[in-house]
Design a protein around this motif. Structure first.
Motif, PDB file in Angstrom:
ATOM      1  N   ILE A 217      -0.973  -4.969  13.299  1.00  0.00           N
ATOM      2  CA  ILE A 217      -2.361  -5.092  12.584  1.00  0.00           C
ATOM      3  C   ILE A 217      -2.488  -4.811  11.360  1.00  0.00           C
ATOM      4  O   ILE A 217      -3.007  -5.396  10.405  1.00  0.00           O
ATOM      5  CB  ILE A 217      -3.298  -4.001  13.419  1.00  0.00           C
ATOM      6  CG1 ILE A 217      -3.130  -4.657  14.916  1.00  0.00           C
ATOM      7  CG2 ILE A 217      -4.676  -3.944  12.998  1.00  0.00           C
ATOM      8  CD1 ILE A 217      -4.043  -3.659  15.908  1.00  0.00           C
ATOM      9  N   LEU A 218      -1.650  -3.672  10.907  1.00  0.00           N
ATOM     10  CA  LEU A 218      -1.874  -3.072   9.290  1.00  0.00           C
ATOM     11  C   LEU A 218      -0.835  -3.814   8.494  1.00  0.00           C
ATOM     12  O   LEU A 218      -1.068  -3.729   7.328  1.00  0.00           O
ATOM     13  CB  LEU A 218      -1.593  -1.620   9.266  1.00  0.00           C
ATOM     14  CG  LEU A 218      -2.829  -0.776  10.511  1.00  0.00           C
ATOM     15  CD1 LEU A 218      -2.388   0.731  10.347  1.00  0.00           C
ATOM     16  CD2 LEU A 218      -4.111  -1.201   9.717  1.00  0.00           C
ATOM     17  N   GLY A 219       0.365  -4.342   8.849  1.00  0.00           N
ATOM     18  CA  GLY A 219       1.360  -5.018   8.220  1.00  0.00           C
ATOM     19  C   GLY A 219       0.580  -6.256   7.600  1.00  0.00           C
ATOM     20  O   GLY A 219       1.353  -6.603   6.432  1.00  0.00           O
ATOM     21  N   ALA A 220      -0.184  -6.983   8.241  1.00  0.00           N
ATOM     22  CA  ALA A 220      -0.813  -8.023   7.762  1.00  0.00           C
ATOM     23  C   ALA A 220       0.209  -9.151   7.338  1.00  0.00           C
ATOM     24  O   ALA A 220       0.060  -9.829   6.183  1.00  0.00           O
ATOM     25  CB  ALA A 220      -1.654  -7.835   6.617  1.00  0.00           C
ATOM     26  N   GLY A 221       1.339  -9.254   8.086  1.00  0.00           N
ATOM     27  CA  GLY A 221       2.383 -10.158   7.627  1.00  0.00           C
ATOM     28  C   GLY A 221       3.282  -9.681   6.426  1.00  0.00           C
ATOM     29  O   GLY A 221       4.322 -10.269   6.157  1.00  0.00           O
ATOM     30  N   GLU A 222       3.003  -8.691   5.770  1.00  0.00           N
ATOM     31  CA  GLU A 222       3.677  -8.301   4.490  1.00  0.00           C
ATOM     32  C   GLU A 222       5.054  -7.249   4.878  1.00  0.00           C
ATOM     33  O   GLU A 222       5.798  -7.383   4.159  1.00  0.00           O
ATOM     34  CB  GLU A 222       2.613  -7.495   3.404  1.00  0.00           C
ATOM     35  CG  GLU A 222       1.321  -8.172   3.085  1.00  0.00           C
ATOM     36  CD  GLU A 222       0.554  -7.407   2.216  1.00  0.00           C
ATOM     37  OE1 GLU A 222       1.037  -6.206   1.841  1.00  0.00           O
ATOM     38  OE2 GLU A 222      -0.624  -7.816   1.799  1.00  0.00           O
ATOM     39  N   LEU A 223       4.846  -6.689   6.029  1.00  0.00           N
ATOM     40  CA  LEU A 223       5.823  -5.788   6.380  1.00  0.00           C
ATOM     41  C   LEU A 223       6.502  -6.488   7.705  1.00  0.00           C
ATOM     42  O   LEU A 223       5.870  -6.411   8.526  1.00  0.00           O
ATOM     43  CB  LEU A 223       5.255  -4.111   6.767  1.00  0.00           C
ATOM     44  CG  LEU A 223       6.356  -3.579   7.228  1.00  0.00           C
ATOM     45  CD1 LEU A 223       7.246  -2.967   6.016  1.00  0.00           C
ATOM     46  CD2 LEU A 223       5.491  -2.207   7.764  1.00  0.00           C
ATOM     47  N   ARG A 224       7.690  -6.744   7.431  1.00  0.00           N
ATOM     48  CA  ARG A 224       8.462  -7.291   8.658  1.00  0.00           C
ATOM     49  C   ARG A 224       9.555  -6.455   8.889  1.00  0.00           C
ATOM     50  O   ARG A 224      10.448  -5.994   8.300  1.00  0.00           O
ATOM     51  CB  ARG A 224       9.111  -8.586   8.200  1.00  0.00           C
ATOM     52  CG  ARG A 224       8.308  -9.668   7.665  1.00  0.00           C
ATOM     53  CD  ARG A 224       8.890 -10.842   7.237  1.00  0.00           C
ATOM     54  NE  ARG A 224       9.960 -11.466   7.883  1.00  0.00           N
ATOM     55  CZ  ARG A 224      11.402 -12.013   7.516  1.00  0.00           C
ATOM     56  NH1 ARG A 224      11.402 -11.742   6.180  1.00  0.00           N
ATOM     57  NH2 ARG A 224      12.145 -12.304   8.455  1.00  0.00           N
ATOM     58  N   THR A 225       9.497  -6.123  10.313  1.00  0.00           N
ATOM     59  CA  THR A 225      10.460  -4.871  11.107  1.00  0.00           C
ATOM     60  C   THR A 225      11.158  -6.043  12.072  1.00  0.00           C
ATOM     61  O   THR A 225      10.803  -6.740  12.388  1.00  0.00           O
ATOM     62  CB  THR A 225       9.769  -3.795  11.445  1.00  0.00           C
ATOM     63  OG1 THR A 225       8.985  -4.397  12.588  1.00  0.00           O
ATOM     64  CG2 THR A 225       8.983  -3.068  10.292  1.00  0.00           C
ATOM     65  N   LEU A 226      12.166  -5.198  12.709  1.00  0.00           N
ATOM     66  CA  LEU A 226      12.890  -5.907  13.622  1.00  0.00           C
ATOM     67  C   LEU A 226      12.022  -6.123  14.897  1.00  0.00           C
ATOM     68  O   LEU A 226      12.153  -7.248  15.350  1.00  0.00           O
ATOM     69  CB  LEU A 226      14.091  -4.845  14.244  1.00  0.00           C
ATOM     70  CG  LEU A 226      15.199  -4.651  13.311  1.00  0.00           C
ATOM     71  CD1 LEU A 226      16.107  -3.762  13.781  1.00  0.00           C
ATOM     72  CD2 LEU A 226      16.222  -5.991  13.232  1.00  0.00           C
ATOM     73  N   GLU A 227      11.087  -5.280  15.048  1.00  0.00           N
ATOM     74  CA  GLU A 227       9.988  -5.422  16.361  1.00  0.00           C
ATOM     75  C   GLU A 227       9.253  -6.604  16.045  1.00  0.00           C
ATOM     76  O   GLU A 227       9.006  -7.596  17.095  1.00  0.00           O
ATOM     77  CB  GLU A 227       9.197  -4.054  16.448  1.00  0.00           C
ATOM     78  CG  GLU A 227       8.262  -4.197  17.831  1.00  0.00           C
ATOM     79  CD  GLU A 227       9.062  -4.021  19.123  1.00  0.00           C
ATOM     80  OE1 GLU A 227       8.454  -3.950  20.015  1.00  0.00           O
ATOM     81  OE2 GLU A 227      10.216  -3.721  18.990  1.00  0.00           O
ATOM     82  N   THR A 228       8.474  -6.792  14.821  1.00  0.00           N
ATOM     83  CA  THR A 228       7.586  -7.749  14.519  1.00  0.00           C
ATOM     84  C   THR A 228       8.495  -9.060  14.550  1.00  0.00           C
ATOM     85  O   THR A 228       7.949 -10.157  15.039  1.00  0.00           O
ATOM     86  CB  THR A 228       6.820  -7.671  13.462  1.00  0.00           C
ATOM     87  OG1 THR A 228       7.777  -7.519  12.183  1.00  0.00           O
ATOM     88  CG2 THR A 228       6.139  -6.316  13.368  1.00  0.00           C
ATOM     89  N   GLU A 229       9.564  -8.955  13.922  1.00  0.00           N
ATOM     90  CA  GLU A 229      10.399 -10.299  13.863  1.00  0.00           C
ATOM     91  C   GLU A 229      10.756 -10.917  15.152  1.00  0.00           C
ATOM     92  O   GLU A 229      11.010 -11.983  15.296  1.00  0.00           O
ATOM     93  CB  GLU A 229      11.743 -10.122  12.894  1.00  0.00           C
ATOM     94  CG  GLU A 229      12.310 -11.497  12.325  1.00  0.00           C
ATOM     95  CD  GLU A 229      11.322 -12.314  11.747  1.00  0.00           C
ATOM     96  OE1 GLU A 229      11.856 -13.339  11.236  1.00  0.00           O
ATOM     97  OE2 GLU A 229      10.413 -11.845  11.133  1.00  0.00           O
ATOM     98  N   ILE A 230      11.301  -9.916  15.980  1.00  0.00           N
ATOM     99  CA  ILE A 230      11.350 -10.546  17.645  1.00  0.00           C
ATOM    100  C   ILE A 230      10.572 -11.190  17.958  1.00  0.00           C
ATOM    101  O   ILE A 230      10.468 -12.208  18.493  1.00  0.00           O
ATOM    102  CB  ILE A 230      12.015  -9.172  18.166  1.00  0.00           C
ATOM    103  CG1 ILE A 230      13.161  -8.383  17.908  1.00  0.00           C
ATOM    104  CG2 ILE A 230      11.879  -9.595  19.616  1.00  0.00           C
ATOM    105  CD1 ILE A 230      13.410  -7.060  18.524  1.00  0.00           C
ATOM    106  N   TYR A 231       9.107 -10.627  17.849  1.00  0.00           N
ATOM    107  CA  TYR A 231       8.012 -11.478  18.276  1.00  0.00           C
ATOM    108  C   TYR A 231       7.801 -12.667  17.641  1.00  0.00           C
ATOM    109  O   TYR A 231       7.397 -13.534  18.231  1.00  0.00           O
ATOM    110  CB  TYR A 231       6.783 -10.507  17.988  1.00  0.00           C
ATOM    111  CG  TYR A 231       5.496 -10.979  18.417  1.00  0.00           C
ATOM    112  CD1 TYR A 231       5.075 -10.823  19.782  1.00  0.00           C
ATOM    113  CD2 TYR A 231       4.582 -11.805  17.795  1.00  0.00           C
ATOM    114  CE1 TYR A 231       3.881 -11.456  20.189  1.00  0.00           C
ATOM    115  CE2 TYR A 231       3.445 -12.275  18.082  1.00  0.00           C
ATOM    116  CZ  TYR A 231       3.017 -12.208  19.387  1.00  0.00           C
ATOM    117  OH  TYR A 231       1.868 -12.736  19.766  1.00  0.00           O
TER     118      TYR A 231
END
Length: 553
Positions: A217-231
């Motif tokens: 919600i807050l990363g707005a696509g600018e912050l990529r972590t392992l968790e969001t990249e898995i998704y």
């Protein structure tokens, strides 16, 4: 003759009970946790083998080293900021009592158990409203701020409880020898709190390294972590091998963080427990300090700004969705209007029922696991204890995608069963139930159990007549925590929700992804409903929680 026959039967029943005690939790974790993870790994291995790709190729294509660096970096930064922000609140929690202690406990606990999607909504409102001048509406700064808000409870509950457990005579001895209040704190108190601080830091690092809803919600696509990249890899591009490789990297991080939490386990035991008279005497002397009361008021104000402010602003934005706009109840009226085929009020009803069912399952399975762990010793007990905590930190995205693969191979009646989502929610809550019930079981005097057994009571009756009356309040607290964790589960449930099984956190996430002020107002109003439900549940937890100094986190 009758007694001779009865004794083997009693022994058989006892053995069967012991086997069931260990088998039921083991089967539950195997089916709800190990099976989907292994199914996901198997699917990835088969696809990678069919395409002739190697592990190194997958790691390179997904940019795993960079993602790992970002994940560890933001988790470490969140941990340091949370420790700094929560330090004064932990100090206050360690020295206040009565209603002030209960109110402070509720204030720090509500942010921790709030659904991450609600936290994201609250901080989006905060950073686009009163704090818009900071220009951190999204990205790393917004995520770090939300992580601090969530994890203050970990520091306060763990470090504050350990601080309360310290023997006040140690500090008094240092003061008698001429040390001032600050020097005595630095040389006597802080060294004895280091295990608790390290344990809290390891827990925060674990939670932040697997953060999903807040980053989405807050990363707005600018912050990529392992968790969001898995998704992204699994759902956005349907690249199963890449998603699984990233999941395996994250599992290594989770296991390392869990190992650290085990190293610093039971931080509350860092000091000697004190009696009620000693505590009242120490607190009275503390309150009479020259600068104590002003400091307590300052810390209280800091607590309100840090923890209560975002929630209050969320409530204000629910009736005034846009900055400078009109005050309106449109968001609350929209709660009766469908979003993707289901109204928020219907989702709330389903969420409450599902969370209640999950609470029953988590309490039964978690209680059985806690009793089994309490009776286990040595290496087996240590391994079982570590395994029981793994679902607390495993990737919700990994689990959710694993469930999709498993359920796709099951008959429709099983895949569409209304028990699926409550069981998934219970899996997330079981580690917390175990964490609460283990200290409670250890507090039961052994001599009482032995006396009951000597009088002929079987193990089940000993538990019912000796243990339950003593651990009853802890069970109430465990049920409350299980309920709020199930109510707020978002990651894995978002993969499994259908039109008739949409939980309120999933619906809020769906409303946020749709354009328009009406959808934003609906998300705000639905978030307020969750805040109210969560706060009431935490108040019930505090009412049932034993007034001991054992931390619940």
């Amino acid at each position: 003759m009758t007694r001779a026959v009865a004794r083997p039967a009693a022994r058989t029943a006892t053995v069967a009970g012991r086997v069931a005690l260990r088998l039921i939790p083991a089967l539950f974790i195997a089916v709800l946790f190990a099976w989907p993870v292994l199914a996901l790994i198997r699917r990835a291995v088969n696809l990678a083998a069919a395409s002739g790709e190697r592990l190194g190729d997958l790691l390179s294509r997904t940019d795993a080293p960079a993602l790992l660096g970002v994940t560890l970096g933001q988790a470490a930064a969140s941990t340091v900021l949370a420790l700094v922000a929560a330090a004064p609140i932990a100090w206050l929690y360690a020295h206040v009592g009565g209603r002030a202690s209960v109110l402070l406990a509720v204030a720090v606990t509500v942010p921790f158990v709030l659904p991450t999607v609600v936290v994201g909504v609250a901080f989006r409102s905060l950073l686009t409203g009163p704090l818009s001048f900071l220009h951190i509406e999204s990205g790393l700064g917004a995520v770090l701020a939300a992580h601090v808000f969530i994890n203050v409870a970990v520091v306060v509950r763990v470090v504050g409880a350990a601080w309360r457990n310290l023997d006040p005579r140690l500090l008094e001895a240092a003061r008698t020898l001429g040390a001032g209040r600050l020097r005595a704190t630095l040389t006597v108190v802080i060294p004895r709190l280091l295990p608790a601080i390290a344990g809290a830091a390891a827990l925060i690092f674990l939670f932040c390294s697997t953060s999903f809803g807040v980053v989405i919600i807050l990363g707005a696509g600018e912050l990529r972590t392992l968790e969001t990249e898995i998704y992204t890899q699994a759902i956005g591009y349907f690249r199963i091998p890449e998603a699984v490789v990233l999941s395996m990297v994250q599992i290594v991080v989770v296991l390392a963080a869990l190992a650290l939490t085990r190293v610093f386990a039971d931080p509350a035991g860092t000091g000697s427990a004190r009696g009620g008279v000693e505590r009242r005497r120490r607190d009275a002397a503390f309150a009479n300090g020259r600068f104590v009361r002003p400091a307590m008021w300052l810390v209280g104000a800091w607590t309100v700004v840090l923890l209560v402010g975002p929630v209050v602003l969320l409530m204000a934005r629910s009736v005034r969705p846009s900055v400078g706009g009109d005050w309106t109840l449109a968001g609350y009226r929209a709660l009766a209007e469908p979003v993707n085929g289901v109204t928020p009020l219907e989702s709330l009803e389903y969420s409450l029922v599902s969370a209640a069912l999950a609470t029953v399952v988590a309490l039964v399975v978690g209680m059985l696991a806690a009793v089994a762990l309490h009776r286990s010793r040595g290496v087996v007990g240590a391994i079982a204890s570590a395994v029981s905590l793994v679902p607390l930190g495993i990737s919700a995205v990994t689990l959710g995608f694993g469930y999709l693969i498993v359920l796709a191979s099951m008959p429709y009646a099983v895949a569409a069963s209304p028990a699926v989502i409550p069981c998934v929610q219970a899996l997330i809550a079981i580690p917390m139930v175990i964490r609460i019930m283990l200290p409670a079981l250890e507090s039961v005097p052994v001599r009482l159990r032995q006396a009951a057994a000597t009088l002929g009571a079987r193990p089940a009756r000993v538990f019912a007549t000796v243990d339950l009356p003593i651990i009853g309040r802890s069970m109430g607290a465990a049920a409350g925590f299980a309920f709020v964790m199930a109510l707020g589960e978002f990651g894995a449930t978002s993969f499994l929700a259908r039109a008739d099984t949409t939980t309120l956190p999933v619906l809020i996430g769906s409303a946020l992804n749709r354009p328009g002020a009406t959808n934003l107002a609906t998300a705000m109003a639905a978030s307020v409903l969750l805040v109210v439900a969560t706060t009431l549940a935490v108040l019930v937890v505090e009412a049932f929680r034993p007034r001991s100094e054992v931390p619940l986190l």
